[in-house]
Write a protein that holds these residues in place. Structure first.
Motif: not given
Length: 321
Positions: A112-141
């Motif tokens: 989960s840590a490595t997957t989270l780093r890969n997903i967040i590394g493709e997003m900017e700060l503002d998108a990260t703070l406002t896209s929790r649902d997107v991050i949750n869906t990607k990391i779950t899959a």
């Protein structure tokens, strides 16, 4: 001998009883025989061969929740944040869970840590703070697909906290404060605008009402003047009608008086002078009426001559006496 037999029986009984396994609800026992996987025991009573068979793992098949500690991640715009995740998973295969990976929970945490780093590394700060649902869906899959070979079903992954650096938090707070102040000014400006609009509309309505009132007053005044003129015209017309009726009545009276006089004279067979005098008397009676105009008949237009004739008649009478 008897004691030894009793002890042997007791030992055999204990060994036999130790082979009885009762598996509780929502659990699976993994059994090995002489170090090799023998099978999985599900809910209910089971019997294994003591000494040869061994329960190596008791696996819970209930949904489990694991809260992992915060992991440092770097966004696309090079901002380091601390993000902790909560993983909800269920064991679907006790054998794979037992033999698929060493320390499954640690493996899920690292994955989960490595997957989270890969997903967040493709997003900017503002998108990260406002896209929790997107991050949750990607990391779950991604986690669900990776843990299939471990006998684990990842139901969902939730980002519990996203903690940017302190200076970023201060900047965000200042930005939020500035945004609130901007919205406040906008609301105040809109309020003042609406207030001025309402005042202007009120003045407009007031002017319209005053104009309507003046218009109605002018209309009523014109109507009153019109009615007064109509009444005056009616009065004048009635007066003229009455005057005309009086003149007509006077004419009829004169004509009637003359007709009566002529009739009487015709009956008496008078002289021409007497006829003139009687006509004058009839005219005098007609003149006593209420008519405003007197029409003098043609027969008595020579009033002066008639008066002279009367005078001569009077003189003759006195001479004869």
């Amino acid at each position: 001998m008897t004691t030894a037999i009793i002890i042997l029986i007791i030992v055999l009984a204990i060994i036999f009883i130790s082979g009885i396994k009762i598996v509780p609800q929502a659990q699976v026992y993994v059994v090995e025989r002489l170090g090799t996987f023998k099978g999985a025991l599900h809910t209910g009573p089971h019997y294994v061969i003591p000494i040869f068979d061994k329960v190596v793992k008791k696996v819970s098949i209930k949904e489990q929740v694991v809260d992992f500690k915060p992991q440092p991640v770097i966004t696309k715009d090079n901002v380091t944040m601390q993000i902790d995740t909560v993983v909800f998973f269920t064991v679907t295969d006790a054998k794979l869970y037992t033999y698929g990976v060493e320390r499954p929970l640690s493996a899920i945490e690292n994955l989960s840590a490595t997957t989270l780093r890969n997903i967040i590394g493709e997003m900017e700060l503002d998108a990260t703070l406002t896209s929790r649902d997107v991050i949750n869906t990607k990391i779950t899959a991604i986690l669900d697909q990776a843990t299939d070979r471990w006998g684990i079903k990842v139901n969902r992954v939730e980002l519990k906290n996203i903690l940017p650096p302190r200076e970023i938090q201060d900047a965000m707070e200042k930005q939020m404060k500035a945004e609130r102040e901007r919205r406040e000014k906008i609301l105040q400006a809109e309020g003042e605008k609406k207030s001025q609009v309402l005042v202007a509309e009120g003045e407009k309505e007031s002017k319209i009402l005053r104009a309507e009132a003046d218009k109605q007053a002018a209309i009523l005044q014109a109507e009153a003047q019109k009615q007064a003129m109509i009444l005056r015209a009616d009065a004048v017309r009635q007066q003229k009608i009455l005057e005309a009726e009086g003149e007509a009545e006077s004419i009829r009276n004169v004509q009637q008086a003359l007709a009566d006089t002529i009739r009487q004279l015709n009956e008496a067979n008078p002289s021409q002078n007497v006829i003139a005098i009687k006509s004058l008397e009839a005219f005098a009676k007609a003149a006593d009426g209420k008519a405003t105009k007197i029409i003098i008949p043609s027969e008595i237009q020579s009033l002066a001559g008639l008066a002279t004739s009367v005078k001569e008649l009077v003189t003759e009478d006195k001479t004869q006496e």
